[in-house]
Design a protein around this motif. Structure first.
Motif, PDB file in Angstrom:
ATOM      1  N   PRO A   4      -1.737 -46.018  59.483  1.00 33.37           N
ATOM      2  CA  PRO A   4      -1.453 -44.649  59.031  1.00 33.37           C
ATOM      3  C   PRO A   4      -2.569 -44.150  58.114  1.00 33.37           C
ATOM      4  O   PRO A   4      -3.169 -44.928  57.370  1.00 33.37           O
ATOM      5  N   PRO A   5      -2.862 -42.859  58.197  1.00 35.45           N
ATOM      6  CA  PRO A   5      -3.906 -42.320  57.326  1.00 35.45           C
ATOM      7  C   PRO A   5      -3.462 -42.362  55.867  1.00 35.45           C
ATOM      8  O   PRO A   5      -2.274 -42.336  55.575  1.00 35.45           O
ATOM      9  N   PRO A   6      -4.412 -42.411  54.951  1.00 36.28           N
ATOM     10  CA  PRO A   6      -4.033 -42.456  53.531  1.00 36.28           C
ATOM     11  C   PRO A   6      -3.389 -41.132  53.110  1.00 36.28           C
ATOM     12  O   PRO A   6      -3.649 -40.081  53.679  1.00 36.28           O
ATOM     13  N   ALA A   7      -2.535 -41.200  52.133  1.00 34.48           N
ATOM     14  CA  ALA A   7      -1.850 -39.997  51.628  1.00 34.48           C
ATOM     15  C   ALA A   7      -2.868 -39.090  50.946  1.00 34.48           C
ATOM     16  O   ALA A   7      -3.807 -39.559  50.291  1.00 34.48           O
ATOM     17  N   PRO A   8      -2.710 -37.763  51.104  1.00 36.67           N
ATOM     18  CA  PRO A   8      -3.644 -36.846  50.438  1.00 36.67           C
ATOM     19  C   PRO A   8      -3.511 -36.951  48.923  1.00 36.67           C
ATOM     20  O   PRO A   8      -2.432 -37.177  48.389  1.00 36.67           O
ATOM     21  N   VAL A   9      -4.636 -36.762  48.256  1.00 41.01           N
ATOM     22  CA  VAL A   9      -4.678 -36.863  46.801  1.00 41.01           C
ATOM     23  C   VAL A   9      -4.992 -35.484  46.234  1.00 41.01           C
ATOM     24  O   VAL A   9      -5.875 -34.782  46.730  1.00 41.01           O
TER      25      VAL A   9
END
Length: 52
Positions: A4-9
């Protein structure tokens, strides 16, 4: 395997400040005033000299 792509920061943004207005030069005429001074005599002359 799917990763899964990393969560937006959230990115911190600086507070908005409008740029300071430049003070007009003391000896400069504004473009609006110049336009009015250039066109007003022509409009008055057309009104006065139009055929009746």
């Amino acid at each position: 395997m799917v990763v899964p792509p990393p969560a937006p920061v959230a990115v911190a943004r600086p507070a908005y400040r409008a740029p300071a207005r430049k003070k007009p030069d003391a000896n400069r005429i504004s473009p609006v005033t110049f336009t009015l001074l250039a066109t007003a005599p022509a409009v008055l002359a057309l009104a006065a000299l139009r055929p009746r």
